[in-house]
Enzyme design. Sequence first.
Site, short mmCIF file in Angstrom:
data_model
loop_
_atom_site.label_atom_id
_atom_site.label_comp_id
_atom_site.label_asym_id
_atom_site.label_seq_id
_atom_site.Cartn_x
_atom_site.Cartn_y
_atom_site.Cartn_z
N ASP A 394 0.83 -1.20 0.00
CA ASP A 394 0.00 0.00 0.00
C ASP A 394 0.87 1.25 0.00
OD1 ASP A 394 -2.26 1.58 0.11
OD2 ASP A 394 -3.16 0.52 1.79
N GLU A 397 3.12 5.40 -3.56
CA GLU A 397 3.44 6.75 -4.02
C GLU A 397 3.48 7.56 -2.75
OE1 GLU A 397 0.42 6.05 -2.78
OE2 GLU A 397 -0.23 5.45 -4.77
N ASP A 477 -8.17 4.81 -3.84
CA ASP A 477 -9.30 4.93 -2.92
C ASP A 477 -10.42 5.74 -3.57
OD1 ASP A 477 -7.75 3.52 -1.19
OD2 ASP A 477 -7.11 5.25 -0.02
#
Length: 805
Positions: A394, A397, A477
């Site tokens: 996860d 970036e 998300d």
Amino acid sequence: MEVVNYIQQKDHLLLEGRTGLMKIIPYTKSIIRIRYTLENQFSEEESFFVEPDTQKNMEYSVEEKENTIIFSTRKVHIHINKNNAAFTYKDASGKLLTKEPKRGGKTLLPTEVLKPVYDDNTEIENSQNVDGARAKAVPIKHVVDRMAYQTKLEFEWANEEALYGLGSHEEGVLNLRGTHQYLYQQNMKAVVPVLVSTRGYGIIVDSYSTMKFHDDIHGSYIWTDVDSEMDYYFVYGPEFDQVVKSYRYLTGKAPLLPKWAFGYVQSKERYKSQEELISIIKEYRQRQIPLDLIVLDWRSWTGELWGQKSFDPDRFPNPTEMMEEIHKLNAKLMVSIWPIMSNDGPNHIEMKQKGYLLGNQANYDAFNKEARNLYWKQANEGIFSHGTDAWWCDCTEPFEADWVGEIKPEPEERLFINTQEAKKYLDPAYINAYSLLHSKGLYENQRQTTESKRVVNLTRSSYAGQQKYSAITWSGDIAANWKTLRNQIADGLNMCVTGIPYWTLDIGAFFVSDREQWFWNGDYQEGCEDLGYRELYVRWLQYGVFLPMFRSHGADTPREVWRFGEPDTPFYDTLVKYIKLRYRLMPYIYSVAGWVTHEDYTMMRTLAFDFRNDSNTYDIKDQYMFGPSFLVNPVTDPMYYESGSVELEVVPKKRSVYLPAGTDWYNFWTNQRLLGGQTIEADADLETMPLYVRAGAIVPIGPTIQYTSEETNLPIEIHVYKGNNGSFLWYDDEGDSYNYEKGAYATIPIRWEEQNNLLVIENRQGTYPGMKTSMELVLIIVSGEGENIDQRKIWYTGEQTIINF
């Protein structure tokens, strides 16, 4: 640049200008590398994503005319204007592919590269938001590290030309013509600097800095922020599959994911204990709903030790026994790990003592090989050694900075906020490459640890070459509304057209309700209790069946099938129907996955892959091909309920579908045969996502199973859709381990001869441990006429079988 001289070397053509040098290097007859510098020599920096030894001494020729130098391979001719080095690209027949402006299309602008300086007194501001832990540092000063260049590569694209690629973004744009795109890594933005054109070529830019694509009032160009020189590849196809094959030749093949990775993945934010994980798997088994993988999202660690790669002993008291029980239930476990560490957990302290943390003293330095090795050591000792199966990397970036506030910043402001934050800790020439190196460390170290488990890495970011590290990118998300669902189809197609084969999303979206923050803007406050959300979720899952990874995940509301009703209710029954369909299609899906690895195929295909000659397909962004056979048409508008369970009145249960020209099509559900080249209104009630099969398709369909490795003696159906000659290469192997790299796999070529009504199942080639030497097949010929189906049963023993219908 005015060309004043050229030198023909064995492996390249050197162009000397009054103010620079250009080098044209043939890697293959279809791949040409172009480099441009204003220095006295070219950079010696190694590429992060181009494989070594891909450049061979490829034969090329040079012809000089009065104002032009013509560089030629057997596939590509580049006409170079001596006055300004403007390139015109043509194929071997002389057909124009694309060109640069007459004034010349390559610009280098000197720029200072600043380096932040930190010391022991640097203050670190630690915080958490909905996207996880954050650590920010303010450098004591900046110093000039070196000089570099901003680069600008301009084109004059043809009016009818469509362009795709650049990765997965959030705007729902498919054809990039007439648009602009900012290329930086961020939650809901994953970058791949690859463009593919319907004119039959691709552009691969070897840069890792912030980039911009423009085809608008500002011009038609690709811009990079910080590079030592301009460096890109021109790739001739002309078909998209050929461009992708060349891309993977340059950047690396995609390893085969385990078969279970193509099964159903149940996830949510979040399962909190080993008891909960196991109870969910048992419920799926008791209800006989297929499942292969369950996911443990963030906070597997103890307390606030963010990013610690180990299990909380209170909630996961015996992780080894937990994994043994999960495996006995024929399921797998994916565990979330993060590149950021905080609060002086053991992993954090060890990284800090070794000097392997970036300037914020929280994110590990993935550009440092020794830091990558230590990261793996921690992950292996704390998690993988217990028997876990897959990684969820996860927040790869790691420096997004705009996930705050009630109002979404403007695009240019978001670009500035996020890239400036990344530049505090990463060299500005490499801020797009963190995920690439992070994935590299995980893949290479797991491969060194064991060959018995294939690497699976679900990650939120991407870059060119990342496919060679078994990475699957998901789209971040996203929020639960119909617009997002529509946008995601185009976003995924633009990722996969670049050559990155594995992309997915949160089925049902991550944010379901609406809260104060700009990104938390779902339409369903009551979650799965809202009939409007149940309808949206069903449509999302129908679409998800035809993605490379089939994965439900999100916050705000549970995601298990029984949260949407019980047996004999429409939402529940439809969800189960489509999950079972995914498993019945597993022989087809896993074969296509085998092609991805062995033939550089693309599973999720924008229509121009297969119908480049039908310009009607160029701007269709809510339909696509899944493998060679299925035309997938997700339903992206509500037909039954608005949010709040408000029933809609008199909404037609139809959606418009374009059937590409050049072939007939079959309705998968009814076997009705239809002509291509027309737009139809397809039935699309809740139970039906319009799904069509191309004439000539051969589709192996298995029995209903509960997990991908389930053994059954039930027959495999071979569906043949009449109307054209067809072929299919049926692929299978052990389903896990890397023995397939040593040749441990089997293929069965199948072909349909339309004129002779002949089905030929050829000799099986190859073998692997545990392979069935014989199997029962049900051969189903679909014609769309009369009774519609001709059916035979045979026993296939691996030898050529010819059946005349």
